[in-house]
Design a protein around this motif. Structure first.
Motif, PDB file in Angstrom:
ATOM      1  N   ARG A   1     118.766  -2.866  24.012  1.00  0.00           N
ATOM      2  CA  ARG A   1     120.129  -2.801  24.525  1.00  0.00           C
ATOM      3  C   ARG A   1     120.393  -3.782  25.668  1.00  0.00           C
ATOM      4  O   ARG A   1     121.337  -3.642  26.413  1.00  0.00           O
ATOM      5  N   GLU A   2     119.529  -4.783  25.830  1.00  0.00           N
ATOM      6  CA  GLU A   2     119.777  -5.765  26.883  1.00  0.00           C
ATOM      7  C   GLU A   2     119.681  -7.155  26.297  1.00  0.00           C
ATOM      8  O   GLU A   2     118.934  -7.397  25.356  1.00  0.00           O
ATOM      9  N   LYS A   3     120.471  -8.050  26.877  1.00  0.00           N
ATOM     10  CA  LYS A   3     120.524  -9.398  26.310  1.00  0.00           C
ATOM     11  C   LYS A   3     119.373 -10.275  26.786  1.00  0.00           C
ATOM     12  O   LYS A   3     119.078 -11.284  26.178  1.00  0.00           O
ATOM     13  N   ILE A   4     118.752  -9.909  27.894  1.00  0.00           N
ATOM     14  CA  ILE A   4     117.742 -10.787  28.465  1.00  0.00           C
ATOM     15  C   ILE A   4     116.484 -10.856  27.591  1.00  0.00           C
ATOM     16  O   ILE A   4     116.179  -9.917  26.864  1.00  0.00           O
ATOM     17  N   GLN A   5     115.799 -11.988  27.687  1.00  0.00           N
ATOM     18  CA  GLN A   5     114.488 -12.103  27.055  1.00  0.00           C
ATOM     19  C   GLN A   5     113.597 -12.957  27.949  1.00  0.00           C
ATOM     20  O   GLN A   5     114.087 -13.680  28.811  1.00  0.00           O
ATOM     21  N   ARG A   6     112.310 -12.816  27.774  1.00  0.00           N
ATOM     22  CA  ARG A   6     111.386 -13.627  28.572  1.00  0.00           C
ATOM     23  C   ARG A   6     110.295 -14.161  27.652  1.00  0.00           C
ATOM     24  O   ARG A   6     109.650 -13.402  26.936  1.00  0.00           O
TER      25      ARG A   6
ATOM     26  N   GLY B   1     111.276  -9.304  35.828  1.00  0.00           N
ATOM     27  CA  GLY B   1     112.087  -9.946  36.859  1.00  0.00           C
ATOM     28  C   GLY B   1     111.337 -10.715  37.924  1.00  0.00           C
ATOM     29  O   GLY B   1     111.969 -11.271  38.820  1.00  0.00           O
ATOM     30  N   ALA B   2     110.004 -10.781  37.854  1.00  0.00           N
ATOM     31  CA  ALA B   2     109.297 -11.501  38.915  1.00  0.00           C
ATOM     32  C   ALA B   2     109.460 -13.005  38.716  1.00  0.00           C
ATOM     33  O   ALA B   2     109.689 -13.472  37.598  1.00  0.00           O
TER      34      ALA B   2
ATOM     35  N   HIS C   1     109.807 -13.164  45.316  1.00  0.00           N
ATOM     36  CA  HIS C   1     109.119 -13.010  44.038  1.00  0.00           C
ATOM     37  C   HIS C   1     109.874 -12.258  42.956  1.00  0.00           C
ATOM     38  O   HIS C   1     109.328 -11.987  41.894  1.00  0.00           O
ATOM     39  N   PHE C   2     111.126 -11.917  43.221  1.00  0.00           N
ATOM     40  CA  PHE C   2     111.895 -11.281  42.153  1.00  0.00           C
ATOM     41  C   PHE C   2     113.247 -11.954  41.993  1.00  0.00           C
ATOM     42  O   PHE C   2     113.873 -12.353  42.971  1.00  0.00           O
TER      43      PHE C   2
END
Lengths: 450, 191
Positions: A61-66, A152-153, A187-188
């Motif tokens: 349910r979130e658009k972010i990716q890493r 998020g770091a 760092h975040f």
């Protein structure tokens, strides 16, 4: 406990290149999942490619990716100028070594990373530190550091900095740890940094023995807390900061709703919520209330069993105020669908109810006789109390009060009508009543402690 | 035989070749001499050679590939070194046969920033050149008579590539590669 380091070392102990890749990636995959159980990890089948990541992590349910790039050593990350060539969307580079290196290498890395301000470069050893559950469970801040790390770091985080981030979360009381705050900001990425810093500040404020003007005006109180933040912060404060002031509870309570609080029934089971509720009952909205019986022995597991004062707590999934002296409990619900009320019908007479209604603005009364029912609306009556008395005292029939509707101020603006149903022991508002008004109406009119 | 660690051409050079070759989308080179030397090693008839890069060619069967990187500003010692490279490649096949191993059919890439032996350039990777290299380096290739069949087959798996450093400006960028790699489906799950 260094299971991850041991597993990684065992996985690397093969000369078969395909086996090596399979084993190392499996260990990293598991570690990522342990650190972030909500992560959905896609394996690209590439290993240590200069452009294609090893894993792509997304969150439901979130658009972010890493994108996660695995590398052997930090020195090689610098030589390959990975920080310049990896994609621009906050990727993470994880080296399989300790990430310890000489100052000139760190200097080069820092320069290279300027082009990728949201990229994370870290090492397996650092993940091992972040993975230390004992450290992470020290406080909600440490937990948030752990939970937000992969997502998020940013920057280069070695194991020393990871320990600072986790240990920094262990401070309690009014001490503001500037070093840790700086480490969090460094760092975040901004969203995660805001969440973590806010939790740290909230914990510090909860520990203040006096509530000052400065505390009252802290900027962070203007925001709202997510379910996750509330879930980690509130139980901790209730347990560790019994002396939190009513000023703190009032400002803290303004960051979420009574409905948000209701969701934490399992986390807050057995906690005394009296100070939190008393500080926020006038401003928290609710729609339904039910008058139930309070039997002291009903929950032997409840540590408050036997206490004499009124107190707020969860009972099952509903929040309520226990009134031991009256042998009653007022259950309050945020939404209109909870609390179905009692099925059996009881009745009361106008004579008994009327004194309890003196302080209320009456909107409507429903009377039920043996032969007919009568509803009297205030809009149609010059003196509703007199009209009802006349009907109730009429010799033609015997009337019982079915329900009364009272009008009180709504939480935000305007008024709200609350119908008190005697048969079902239920009060239902047609808008946002305050928890305080609903509780009082149930106590005054249904339980009748006047 | 000195390992490639002793033949320092600079890590940055090796990673430049890695980026360039991987940007073709046909190569996956996870191993390099600076971090995973054991996976860059091949056995030949005179011992072990450690290449600069190793990995997989993303064509049918995903054969292994070994890369010798030469970031030179001049011809340097390349003509002689290339002969050794060919002898080692041949010696590797001979060694595998001597161990009764299944043929690996590995590919060998000579990647350089400077051409050499231009007058012989068209025939540098031919079976005849491999034969000459093998016969001149029996300590690498073994002293058995040259096997023409192996020579012909190996010639198809020897690559001679020249990189101009300016090429880095026109390579696919990481972002571009990320938009195409899934569609190209070059790589399947490791078997």
């Amino acid at each position: 406990v260094r299971d991850f380091a041991a597993a990684l070392s065992a996985a690397q102990d093969t000369r078969d290149p395909i086996d090596y890749v399979r084993r190392v990636k499996a260990v990293l995959h598991d570690e990522i999942q342990v650190l972030d159980p909500n992560a959905q990890i896609e394996d690209t089948n590439y290993y240590s490619h200069s452009a294609i990541p090893d894993f792509v992590i997304t969150w439901r349910r979130e658009k972010i990716q890493r994108s996660v790039f695995l590398r052997d050593t930090l020195e090689n990350v610098v030589a390959a100028r990975d920080a310049e060539f990896i994609p621009d969307d906050s990727p993470a580079v994880i080296t399989l070594d300790s990430g310890r290196t000489e100052a000139p290498v760190v200097e080069k890395l820092t320069t290279q990373m300027r082009k990728r301000p949201n990229a994370l470069v870290t090492s397996a050893t650092t993940l091992d530190v972040i993975d230390d559950k004992e450290l992470a469970e020290q406080s909600p801040v440490s937990e948030l550091v752990r939970a937000n790390f992969l997502r998020g770091a940013k920057g280069w985080v070695n194991s020393d900095e990871a320990e600072l981030l986790l240990n920094g979360g262990s401070f309690v009381g009014g001490r503001s740890d500037e070093e840790m705050q700086a480490a969090i900001t460094k760092h975040f990425q901004s969203d995660a940094a805001t969440r973590i810093s806010r939790a740290a500040t909230l914990l510090a404020l909860a520990g203040r023995s006096e509530w000052s003007h400065d505390s009252e005006n802290e900027d962070l109180f203007s925001g709202s807390l997510s379910d996750g933040e509330l879930r980690s912060i509130l139980p901790w404060i209730l347990k560790e900061q019994p002396s939190a002031t009513s000023g703190f509870w009032r400002k803290f309570g303004a960051m979420f709703t009574f409905g948000d609080l209701e969701k934490l029934y399992s986390e807050l089971k057995g906690y005394d919520l009296t100070e939190l509720l008393e500080a926020n009952k006038a401003t928290w909205a609710a729609k339904r209330a039910y008058a139930g019986l309070f039997v002291d022995e009903e929950d032997p597991a409840d540590e408050f069993t036997g206490m004499q004062g009124d107190r707020w707590s969860f009972h099952g999934r509903t929040i309520g105020k226990t009134l031991p002296r009256l042998g009653s409990r007022v259950h309050i619900a945020y939404s209109g669908t909870k609390l179905s009320g009692r099925g059996a019908s009881t009745s009361t007479t106008w004579e008994v109810v009327e004194p309890a209604l003196m302080a209320y603005r009456l909107v409507r009364v429903e009377l039920k006789g043996l032969r007919r029912s009568v509803t009297v609306n205030a809009e149609e009556s010059d003196d509703i109390r007199l009209d009802i008395s006349e009907i109730a005292n009429s010799l033609e029939d015997t009337y019982y009060v079915q329900s009364v509707t009272v009008r009180t101020a709504a939480v935000d603006e305007g008024t709200v009508d609350t119908q008190i149903d005697f048969g079902r022991s239920l009060a239902v508002s047609n808008g946002d009543s305050s928890v305080e008004d609903l509780t009082r109406a149930v106590r005054d009119i249904l339980i009748r402690d006047v | 035989m000195p390992a490639e660690e002793n033949h320092e051409i600079g890590r940055e050079g090796v990673f430049l070749f890695k980026r360039w070759l991987e940007a073709t989308t046909y190569l996956d080179l996870p191993w390099h001499v600076y971090g995973s030397a054991p996976h860059c090693e091949v056995h030949h008839m005179g011992g072990i050679k450690t290449f600069d890069l190793a990995g997989f060619l993303l064509t049918e069967g995903n054969p292994m590939v070994f890369v010798e990187c030469k970031r030179y500003g001049s011809v340097g010692g390349q003509p002689a070194e290339f002969q050794e490279f060919l002898a080692i490649a041949y010696g590797t096949v001979i060694w595998e046969n001597s161990q009764k191993m299944r043929p690996k059919n590995s590919h060998f890439i000579w990647a350089t920033t400077h051409p050499f032996a231009q007058s012989n350039w068209p025939t540098l990777t031919s079976a005849a050149t491999i034969q000459s290299a093998a016969e001149n380096h029996p300590h690498l290739a073994g002293d058995a008579p040259f096997d023409q069949q192996i020579g012909q087959s190996l010639a198809e798996r020897i690559w001679l590539l020249v990189l101009s450093e300016k090429q880095e400006e026109i390579m696919l960028t990481t972002e571009e590669l990320l938009t195409v790699w899934k569609k190209l489906k070059r790589k399947q799950a490791l078997a």
